[in-house]
Design a protein around this motif. Structure first.
Motif, short mmCIF file in Angstrom:
data_model
loop_
_atom_site.label_atom_id
_atom_site.label_comp_id
_atom_site.label_asym_id
_atom_site.label_seq_id
_atom_site.Cartn_x
_atom_site.Cartn_y
_atom_site.Cartn_z
N VAL A 262 2.81 -49.40 91.15
CA VAL A 262 4.05 -48.65 90.96
C VAL A 262 4.21 -48.35 89.47
N ILE A 263 4.39 -47.08 89.14
CA ILE A 263 4.60 -46.65 87.76
C ILE A 263 6.11 -46.58 87.51
N ILE A 264 6.58 -47.28 86.49
CA ILE A 264 8.01 -47.30 86.16
C ILE A 264 8.20 -46.62 84.81
N VAL A 265 8.99 -45.55 84.82
CA VAL A 265 9.23 -44.75 83.61
C VAL A 265 10.69 -44.94 83.20
N ASP A 266 10.90 -45.58 82.05
CA ASP A 266 12.25 -45.79 81.51
C ASP A 266 12.45 -44.87 80.32
N LEU A 267 13.53 -44.08 80.37
CA LEU A 267 13.79 -43.09 79.33
C LEU A 267 15.24 -43.13 78.90
N GLU A 268 15.48 -42.51 77.77
CA GLU A 268 16.86 -42.32 77.30
C GLU A 268 16.96 -40.92 76.72
N ASP A 269 17.82 -40.09 77.35
CA ASP A 269 17.98 -38.72 76.90
C ASP A 269 18.60 -38.66 75.51
N GLN A 270 18.29 -37.59 74.78
CA GLN A 270 18.91 -37.37 73.48
C GLN A 270 19.31 -35.90 73.36
N ALA A 271 20.07 -35.59 72.32
CA ALA A 271 20.50 -34.21 72.10
C ALA A 271 19.30 -33.31 71.87
N THR A 272 19.27 -32.17 72.54
CA THR A 272 18.15 -31.24 72.43
C THR A 272 18.59 -29.85 71.97
N GLY A 273 19.86 -29.69 71.73
CA GLY A 273 20.37 -28.40 71.24
C GLY A 273 20.55 -28.42 69.74
N SER A 274 20.61 -27.26 69.15
CA SER A 274 20.85 -27.19 67.71
C SER A 274 21.58 -25.91 67.37
#
Length: 783
Positions: free
Chosen positions: A422-434
């Motif tokens: 089982v592949i577990i992907v943990d992420l945290e989004d960040q601001a992508t606009g400018s």
């Protein structure tokens, strides 16, 4: 009342006892433990919920045998609805009597005292909502949720209480009373045990920053256990990549001064010794895989400083090569041969068959904005495919390169069988606009201002969109809209378009308008190399805005009508239709602030697919970055550029077909150098150019590095020459290969408002007719 389960009045005709259930506890006699049957269900007290809602949550049915376990389960289910504060079940004769007391319903939820977090966001945090049942346990949980939200913005000393007010008819209002307190600051960050790198350098590596007058905007001084764990990993990666394979973080202590409401954070580290590579070799137990055939994949070289990134890249390259040869399960393992005396590590890359394992599933967690499919498509495999650790490394690198996430962590877990992973992907989004602002001074346009809005992850779909508009003196206007779909038709092909429009004028003699569209298709060749194909169609219009001769040719002035202006261009509309192809090679370690790596592009363009332009252009530009001093964070870069233009039909070229440069040579206007008209100095462009640039940057002395200020010194040089425009005669100057040069200083600030850069350049080599631009300002702000 919550008195548990009691049995009353034995009913011998049915062979069971009467049952009373009240609360969540259960008391059962051996008599009820045997199967029993009732004939009907009677419900009392369910005024708002309704009798049928109660019956639907019972596990007991008329004419169906039941036991005390069913009674207990029915009680639990009724309480689980949250609508009842008391439940009793009585078996009376042949009937099951259920009596409930309903909870009050929430009429309204309000927040008092909150300023830093608005009501609408708090409404989304709490679980207590209007028309839901009032539950004291839920209120307590909501208080903790609000505290966590405030802690995330640096307010750990917040005080919260809840108040209720009955409004009649079984309804109640809830008020969360909030005392936000003061921001919890980070007073000091220090390191113990570091000798190779000073505190100032290491503070630039970690995410957590000390409080400053602008911290209320950056929020980088917010204390978080998760951030500290990420900081430990960042420090480890930094040392591993700079020759310290034995580095470890011994401890991280955060001490809260309650009186001052501030943290002191101490990282205690053990750097270990710095190592170089020793002997490098490859071994293989896989049939038909010869070690000598894989030596071209080695990125680690004897004598170089140990770098964990190079080891991983070599493993990935070998694994990919072996997998392509028909061995998808092959495993590449590095073995270190450490020499403690001369501080070298020899690396042997061992290739074996590996265990057969398959991907059972991919679990994605933590992405609150980016959609799952945007993440999953960066993996070269899907559920059911062969598992290969090197493919995980490549996927992690791709996800980090997207720029959508502040952290990416991929782990594995045992699946439902020994050969399932089982592949577990943990992420945290960040601001992508400018939001970007550019200010400069350019030629006859005077002060030029450009504002742009850019989003790299539009609606969480991974799409790119940019809208920009610019304005200057003399009615100069520019408009641009760009859109890119990174996975066109489900393939790793980026397709997009650019719409553009430009309007300008020159000394009241003509108005220049250009508008068109570019269609793009970008295809990756390797992880570092990609190719881009473009088709561009644009219309260029010269409108009459002053004096023209009888033949429509613009002249220099009303008084002097003898000299042809702007290279004999007649007012009217011209069409340019072209295709181009670009190769891009990118090994930068960071797109925002590169310290190591190489970035190069080479473009060829052909115009002649209809329209009024017929040419072939070749251009290329490359920049190399290298850290000159890791301790001082001194970064150097070198850049080279060149271009040449041919006519494909043997005829002369249009003015708008030719090269114009200036931004590559700071200190000069955009079209400040190269061939131009003698009388009015209007730029005509050239057929050939060369540029070179050298720059060195470092944190601004005397300023904490986490403040984000860097100073730069640079030197630029270049030339633009040659001209293939008909009818100019002796009215043109600047066609010879005359070099220009400038030196200057720059200041960049990774500010809370965005990335700001100011350059001052002084031309030291120029022609008398060149036009200079000494100051340049630009700004880009993430949101």
């Amino acid at each position: 009342m919550k008195a548990g389960l009691r049995f009353l009045n034995a009913m011998s005709s049915f062979g069971l006892s009467a049952v009373l259930v009240s609360g969540a506890g259960t008391l059962a006699t051996p008599t009820l433990a045997e199967a029993a049957v009732i004939g009907s269900v009677q419900v009392f007290g369910a005024q708002r919920a309704g009798e049928e809602a109660v019956r639907s949550n019972l596990t007991i049915r008329p004419n169906v045998s039941f036991s005390d376990r069913d009674v207990d389960e029915s009680v639990k289910k009724l309480y689980a609805t949250g609508y009842f504060s008391d439940v009793s079940i009585v078996v009376s004769g042949s009937a099951l009597v259920v009596t409930v007391k309903e909870n009050e319903l929430i009429n309204q939820v309000v927040f008092n005292g909150n300023r830093k977090i608005k009501d609408d966001k708090l409404q989304g945090i709490v679980k207590s909502q209007p028309l839901a049942p009032y539950d004291t346990a839920m209120i307590k949980a909501d208080v903790e949720r609000i505290k966590e939200a405030y802690s995330a913005i640096g307010r750990s000393d917040i005080q919260i209480s809840s108040q209720t007010a009955s409004v009649g008819q079984g309804r109640v209002n809830i008020a969360f009373v909030i005392d936000e307190g003061e921001r919890t600051k980070i007073a000091d960050i220090k390191f113990v045990g570091n000798n190779a790198y000073g505190d100032r350098r290491l503070k630039a590596v970690i995410q957590t920053k000390e409080s400053s007058p602008l911290s209320f905007l950056t929020r980088k001084d917010v204390y978080s256990e998760n951030k500290l764990r990420a900081d430990e990993e960042a420090l480890q990666k930094f040392y591993y990549n700079h020759g310290y394979p034995d580095f470890r973080v011994i401890s991280t202590n955060a001490v809260l001064d309650e009186a001052g409401n501030k943290y002191d954070i101490t990282f205690t580290v053990d750097e270990g010794e710095r190592y170089q590579y020793g002997d490098i070799d490859i071994g293989s137990t896989v049939p038909d895989i010869r070690a000598d055939d894989l030596k071209g994949q080695l990125e680690t070289k004897k004598g170089d400083i140990y770098d964990a990134r190079q080891v991983q890249s070599t493993m990935d390259a070998i694994s990919q090569r072996v997998s392509a040869a028909g061995y998808p399960f092959a495993r590449v393992r590095p073995r270190g041969n450490r020499n403690l005396e001369n501080h070298t590590i020899g690396v042997s890359y061992m290739i074996d068959q590996g265990e057969r394992a398959y991907v059972e599933r991919i679990d994605v967690r933590g992405n609150t904005r980016t959609r799952d499919y945007v993440i999953r498509r960066e993996f070269d495999f899907s559920e059911g495919d062969a598992f290969n650790q090197s493919m995980i490394s490549r996927a992690k690198k791709r996800l980090e390169a997207l720029g959508f996430f502040s952290s990416v962590n991929i782990t594995t877990a045992q699946g439902s069988a020994s050969d399932r992973v089982v592949i577990i992907v943990d992420l945290e989004d960040q601001a992508t606009g400018s939001f970007g602002i550019g200010v400069g001074y350019s030629g006859d346009d005077g002060i030029v201002l450009e504002a742009s809005v850019e989003e790299k992850n539009f609606l969480g779909r991974g799409q790119y969109i940019r809208v920009a508009a610019g304005a200057g003196d003399d009615d100069a206007r520019t408009y641009n809209i760009s859109f890119t779909e990174p996975y066109f038709l489900g393939y790793r092909l980026a397709a997009g378009f650019d719409l553009f429009k430009t309007q300008t004028s020159s000394d009241d003699y003509y108005t220049y308008n250009e508008h068109g569209v570019t269609l793009r298709l970008i295809a990756p060749i390797t992880d570092d190399l990609a190719t881009t194909f473009r088709y561009t169609y644009k219309q260029i219009t010269y409108d009459e805005d002053g004096a023209y001769g009888d033949d429509g040719v613009a002249y220099t002035s009303d008084d002097e009508m003898s000299t042809p202006y702007i290279a004999m261009i007649e007012h009217g509309t011209y069409v340019q239709s072209s295709i181009s192809q670009t190769l891009t090679y990118n090994t930068l370690d960071s797109q925002m602030m590169p310290r190591e790596g190489f970035y190069a592009t080479a473009t060829q363009e052909f115009a002649g697919l209809g329209g009024d332009s017929n040419f072939y252009k070749l251009s290329a530009r490359a920049r190399y970055y290298h850290t000159l001093s890791t301790e001082a964070d001194l970064v150097g870069s070198l850049a080279l550029g060149a271009g040449h233009l041919f006519s494909t039909d043997g005829e002369d070229l249009n003015v708008f077909d030719q090269f114009t440069i200036g931004r590559q040579i700071r200190g000069f206007k955009t079209s400040g150098i190269g061939p131009r008209t003698v009388d009015d100095g209007d730029p005509l462009g050239g057929t050939t150019y060369f540029t070179a640039s050298a720059e060195m940057s470092a944190p601004l002395p005397g300023v904490p590095e986490d403040f984000g200020l860097r100073a730069a010194v640079f030197a630029d040089a270049g030339t633009l020459y040659g001209n293939r425009v008909d009818g100019l005669g002796d009215t043109i100057e600047g066609t010879s290969m005359s070099w220009r040069a400038s030196v200057g200083v720059g200041l960049t600030w990774d500010s809370p408002f965005g990335s700001i850069r100011i350059d001052y350049a002084e031309p030291i080599l120029k022609e008398s007719f060149d036009e200079v631009q000494q100051f340049r300002f630009s700004m880009s702000n993430p949101f």
